[in-house]
Design a protein around this motif. Structure first.
Motif, PDB file in Angstrom:
ATOM      1  N   ILE A  19     -59.079  -7.442 -23.164  1.00  0.00           N
ATOM      2  CA  ILE A  19     -57.733  -7.192 -23.692  1.00  0.00           C
ATOM      3  C   ILE A  19     -57.532  -5.702 -23.926  1.00  0.00           C
ATOM      4  O   ILE A  19     -58.428  -4.997 -24.391  1.00  0.00           O
ATOM      5  N   TRP A  20     -56.368  -5.225 -23.542  1.00  0.00           N
ATOM      6  CA  TRP A  20     -55.846  -3.938 -23.990  1.00  0.00           C
ATOM      7  C   TRP A  20     -54.345  -4.121 -24.140  1.00  0.00           C
ATOM      8  O   TRP A  20     -53.802  -5.152 -23.728  1.00  0.00           O
ATOM      9  N   MET A  21     -53.656  -3.186 -24.736  1.00  0.00           N
ATOM     10  CA  MET A  21     -52.220  -3.323 -24.972  1.00  0.00           C
ATOM     11  C   MET A  21     -51.492  -2.079 -24.497  1.00  0.00           C
ATOM     12  O   MET A  21     -51.895  -0.957 -24.820  1.00  0.00           O
ATOM     13  N   MET A  22     -50.440  -2.295 -23.747  1.00  0.00           N
ATOM     14  CA  MET A  22     -49.626  -1.165 -23.326  1.00  0.00           C
ATOM     15  C   MET A  22     -49.084  -0.437 -24.556  1.00  0.00           C
ATOM     16  O   MET A  22     -48.703  -1.066 -25.536  1.00  0.00           O
ATOM     17  N   ARG A  23     -49.059   0.906 -24.483  1.00  0.00           N
ATOM     18  CA  ARG A  23     -48.710   1.793 -25.598  1.00  0.00           C
ATOM     19  C   ARG A  23     -49.658   1.624 -26.781  1.00  0.00           C
ATOM     20  O   ARG A  23     -49.272   1.853 -27.935  1.00  0.00           O
ATOM     21  N   GLN A  24     -50.917   1.257 -26.513  1.00  0.00           N
ATOM     22  CA  GLN A  24     -51.853   1.023 -27.618  1.00  0.00           C
ATOM     23  C   GLN A  24     -52.186   2.311 -28.366  1.00  0.00           C
ATOM     24  O   GLN A  24     -52.534   2.258 -29.553  1.00  0.00           O
ATOM     25  N   ALA A  25     -52.100   3.450 -27.701  1.00  0.00           N
ATOM     26  CA  ALA A  25     -52.282   4.728 -28.392  1.00  0.00           C
ATOM     27  C   ALA A  25     -50.900   5.206 -28.803  1.00  0.00           C
ATOM     28  O   ALA A  25     -50.190   5.816 -28.021  1.00  0.00           O
ATOM     29  N   GLY A  26     -50.505   4.899 -30.030  1.00  0.00           N
ATOM     30  CA  GLY A  26     -49.131   5.246 -30.338  1.00  0.00           C
ATOM     31  C   GLY A  26     -48.686   5.031 -31.766  1.00  0.00           C
ATOM     32  O   GLY A  26     -49.491   4.916 -32.683  1.00  0.00           O
ATOM     33  N   ARG A  27     -47.361   4.938 -31.881  1.00  0.00           N
ATOM     34  CA  ARG A  27     -46.680   5.121 -33.172  1.00  0.00           C
ATOM     35  C   ARG A  27     -47.009   4.077 -34.235  1.00  0.00           C
ATOM     36  O   ARG A  27     -46.776   4.313 -35.413  1.00  0.00           O
ATOM     37  N   TYR A  28     -47.511   2.912 -33.860  1.00  0.00           N
ATOM     38  CA  TYR A  28     -47.816   1.877 -34.861  1.00  0.00           C
ATOM     39  C   TYR A  28     -49.063   2.211 -35.673  1.00  0.00           C
ATOM     40  O   TYR A  28     -49.309   1.619 -36.723  1.00  0.00           O
ATOM     41  N   LEU A  29     -49.879   3.165 -35.175  1.00  0.00           N
ATOM     42  CA  LEU A  29     -51.133   3.524 -35.851  1.00  0.00           C
ATOM     43  C   LEU A  29     -50.924   4.716 -36.798  1.00  0.00           C
ATOM     44  O   LEU A  29     -50.474   5.780 -36.357  1.00  0.00           O
ATOM     45  N   PRO A  30     -51.259   4.577 -38.074  1.00  0.00           N
ATOM     46  CA  PRO A  30     -51.158   5.724 -38.995  1.00  0.00           C
ATOM     47  C   PRO A  30     -51.970   6.918 -38.513  1.00  0.00           C
ATOM     48  O   PRO A  30     -51.576   8.075 -38.716  1.00  0.00           O
ATOM     49  N   GLU A  31     -53.104   6.651 -37.869  1.00  0.00           N
ATOM     50  CA  GLU A  31     -53.957   7.736 -37.369  1.00  0.00           C
ATOM     51  C   GLU A  31     -53.236   8.547 -36.296  1.00  0.00           C
ATOM     52  O   GLU A  31     -53.394   9.773 -36.221  1.00  0.00           O
ATOM     53  N   TYR A  32     -52.436   7.847 -35.477  1.00  0.00           N
ATOM     54  CA  TYR A  32     -51.633   8.552 -34.474  1.00  0.00           C
ATOM     55  C   TYR A  32     -50.550   9.379 -35.164  1.00  0.00           C
ATOM     56  O   TYR A  32     -50.318  10.541 -34.807  1.00  0.00           O
ATOM     57  N   GLN A  33     -49.881   8.793 -36.135  1.00  0.00           N
ATOM     58  CA  GLN A  33     -48.799   9.490 -36.830  1.00  0.00           C
ATOM     59  C   GLN A  33     -49.304  10.775 -37.484  1.00  0.00           C
ATOM     60  O   GLN A  33     -48.589  11.775 -37.536  1.00  0.00           O
ATOM     61  N   LYS A  34     -50.530  10.742 -37.954  1.00  0.00           N
ATOM     62  CA  LYS A  34     -51.113  11.936 -38.584  1.00  0.00           C
ATOM     63  C   LYS A  34     -51.243  13.065 -37.565  1.00  0.00           C
ATOM     64  O   LYS A  34     -50.921  14.228 -37.857  1.00  0.00           O
ATOM     65  N   VAL A  35     -51.703  12.729 -36.364  1.00  0.00           N
ATOM     66  CA  VAL A  35     -51.822  13.737 -35.299  1.00  0.00           C
ATOM     67  C   VAL A  35     -50.442  14.205 -34.864  1.00  0.00           C
ATOM     68  O   VAL A  35     -50.175  15.403 -34.724  1.00  0.00           O
ATOM     69  N   ARG A  36     -49.554  13.249 -34.664  1.00  0.00           N
ATOM     70  CA  ARG A  36     -48.211  13.536 -34.155  1.00  0.00           C
ATOM     71  C   ARG A  36     -47.405  14.387 -35.129  1.00  0.00           C
ATOM     72  O   ARG A  36     -46.512  15.146 -34.716  1.00  0.00           O
ATOM     73  N   GLY A  37     -47.735  14.283 -36.419  1.00  0.00           N
ATOM     74  CA  GLY A  37     -47.015  15.058 -37.431  1.00  0.00           C
ATOM     75  C   GLY A  37     -47.212  16.557 -37.307  1.00  0.00           C
ATOM     76  O   GLY A  37     -46.438  17.341 -37.870  1.00  0.00           O
ATOM     77  N   LYS A  38     -48.210  16.965 -36.543  1.00  0.00           N
ATOM     78  CA  LYS A  38     -48.519  18.396 -36.409  1.00  0.00           C
ATOM     79  C   LYS A  38     -47.880  19.040 -35.180  1.00  0.00           C
ATOM     80  O   LYS A  38     -47.830  20.269 -35.078  1.00  0.00           O
ATOM     81  N   VAL A  39     -47.442  18.222 -34.220  1.00  0.00           N
ATOM     82  CA  VAL A  39     -46.947  18.759 -32.951  1.00  0.00           C
ATOM     83  C   VAL A  39     -45.764  17.932 -32.451  1.00  0.00           C
ATOM     84  O   VAL A  39     -45.567  16.797 -32.879  1.00  0.00           O
ATOM     85  N   THR A  40     -44.991  18.506 -31.518  1.00  0.00           N
ATOM     86  CA  THR A  40     -43.943  17.718 -30.871  1.00  0.00           C
ATOM     87  C   THR A  40     -44.590  16.754 -29.875  1.00  0.00           C
ATOM     88  O   THR A  40     -45.764  16.894 -29.522  1.00  0.00           O
ATOM     89  N   PHE A  41     -43.813  15.784 -29.403  1.00  0.00           N
ATOM     90  CA  PHE A  41     -44.353  14.810 -28.462  1.00  0.00           C
ATOM     91  C   PHE A  41     -44.847  15.484 -27.189  1.00  0.00           C
ATOM     92  O   PHE A  41     -45.943  15.192 -26.702  1.00  0.00           O
ATOM     93  N   LEU A  42     -44.047  16.401 -26.638  1.00  0.00           N
ATOM     94  CA  LEU A  42     -44.451  17.077 -25.404  1.00  0.00           C
ATOM     95  C   LEU A  42     -45.675  17.960 -25.623  1.00  0.00           C
ATOM     96  O   LEU A  42     -46.544  18.058 -24.754  1.00  0.00           O
ATOM     97  N   GLU A  43     -45.756  18.605 -26.790  1.00  0.00           N
ATOM     98  CA  GLU A  43     -46.942  19.417 -27.097  1.00  0.00           C
ATOM     99  C   GLU A  43     -48.188  18.536 -27.144  1.00  0.00           C
ATOM    100  O   GLU A  43     -49.254  18.928 -26.663  1.00  0.00           O
ATOM    101  N   LEU A  44     -48.036  17.343 -27.699  1.00  0.00           N
ATOM    102  CA  LEU A  44     -49.156  16.407 -27.749  1.00  0.00           C
ATOM    103  C   LEU A  44     -49.596  16.012 -26.338  1.00  0.00           C
ATOM    104  O   LEU A  44     -50.783  16.021 -26.008  1.00  0.00           O
ATOM    105  N   CYS A  45     -48.614  15.695 -25.490  1.00  0.00           N
ATOM    106  CA  CYS A  45     -48.923  15.288 -24.112  1.00  0.00           C
ATOM    107  C   CYS A  45     -49.678  16.370 -23.337  1.00  0.00           C
ATOM    108  O   CYS A  45     -50.426  16.058 -22.403  1.00  0.00           O
TER     109      CYS A  45
END
Length: 339
Positions: A19-45
């Motif tokens: 099993i894996w889930m599409m968009r599994q690395a993303g906004r539902y995870l607090p750990e992701y939100q912590k990283v995303r809070g430091k940069v824009t989406f494109l900067e992250l990409c």
């Protein structure tokens, strides 16, 4: 290396359903939100180290059987010369939409190493870290074309279909240029170390089957044919594509992704001797746990006759999904399918 996912792609016997889930690395995870809070989406990409961090999060937290590199399907379109912006609450925007031959002539067939080298660096770094297979991906040409022509997301796809029906020659030229870029981009991912490749046709379902066959399918099929030489499993996912399954199979992808709008047993009969991936409704993760278990049981039972089955959602995991529910689903799929 846990290669259960790759075995299922190839139709080989597995000890349990991966099993894996599409968009599994993303906004539902607090750990992701912590990283995303430091940069824009494109900067992250475009930051390989941060992409590695967020790609690994669902593997470490949820025990997924495959990782999908963190990126966005529109990165290669920006590389072609189309300025790309992401607006909160609105999603991707192309301020300079492609509506004419002159607009199209501004775009190039992008060199994946020169223009998107950060993606290849992300893949190389991930391969050093991962104990599960890594999936690379791109948007299918039709889906990417809709964003370029509409200038962003759309509900009705007026400009896209207007070009298809009133200026088909131009539409095919747009598709040709995107196809060349996408093929090179995905070949480079395989060369960098991606162990499977998925082509996302997120908007294929807006097309009548005859229009899908004329305007979208030939280009997806060409990409998959060119990727066959990589030897890695190839996944084609046409969202809202239950009416397009018989055509999707002709792409010669190794795995056919399924959304939740079709019974998996019926889909397997249509797909034949190919592995399938799917197809739980993403919002079904909100069900009470006894109901969620029942839904997973039904899906696994329905997939018993599959050549190979990778459990997944029928589309990306929703941003408001409680991570505990996703983790519970993973654990139960592993437990039940191993019995």
């Amino acid at each position: 290396m846990n290669d259960t996912f790759l075995k299922a792609c190839r139709g080989e016997k597995t000890d349990y359903t991966p099993i894996w889930m599409m968009r599994q690395a993303g906004r539902y995870l607090p750990e992701y939100q912590k990283v995303r809070g430091k940069v824009t989406f494109l900067e992250l990409c475009k930051n390989p180290e941060l992409c590695v961090e967020v790609t690994l999060q669902p593997i470490d937290i949820l025990n997924m059987d495959a990782a999908i590199m963190f990126s966005d399907i529109l990165i290669p379109m920006e590389a072609m010369g189309a300025p790309l912006e992401f607006h909160e609450g609105k999603g991707p925007v192309f301020p300079e939409s492609i509506r004419s031959k002159a607009d199209l002539d501004r775009l190039i067939v992008a060199d994946p190493y020169e223009k998107t080298g950060f993606v290849m660096e992300t893949i190389k770094l991930l391969r050093r870290e991962l104990k599960v297979p890594l999936i690379g991906f791109a948007g299918a040409p039709f889906t990417c074309a809709t964003y370029l022509i509409e200038g962003g997301s759309s509900k009705f796809f007026w400009e896209t279909k207007k070009m298809m029906f009133t200026n088909p020659a131009l539409f095919h030229e747009v598709m040709e240029k995107i196809t060349q870029t996408t093929t090179r981009y995905m070949l480079a991912q395989a060369e960098a170390g991606a162990q499977a490749l998925q082509l996302f046709d997120s908007w294929a379902g807006i097309l009548a089957p005859c229009d899908f066959e004329e305007f979208a399918l030939p280009y997806a099929t060409r990409i998959i044919a060119d990727l066959k030489k990589t030897g890695v499993p190839l996944i084609y996912f046409a969202n809202n594509g239950a009416t397009l399954l018989d055509l999707s199979v002709t792409t010669d992808a190794d795995v056919i992704g399924l959304d939740w709008r079709i019974n998996i047993g019926e889909a397997i009969r249509k797909v034949g001797k190919k592995a399938v991936q799917g197809n739980l409704d993403p919002i079904a993760l909100l069900l009470p746990r006894d109901e969620l278990r029942r839904r997973i049981q039904q899906l696994l039972k329905g997939a018993e006759g599959a050549f190979g089955h990778i459990f997944n959602l029928g589309h990306g995991i929703h941003q408001f999904t409680p991570p505990d529910q996703a983790r519970y689903a993973v654990e139960y799929v592993h437990e039940l399918s191993a019995r």
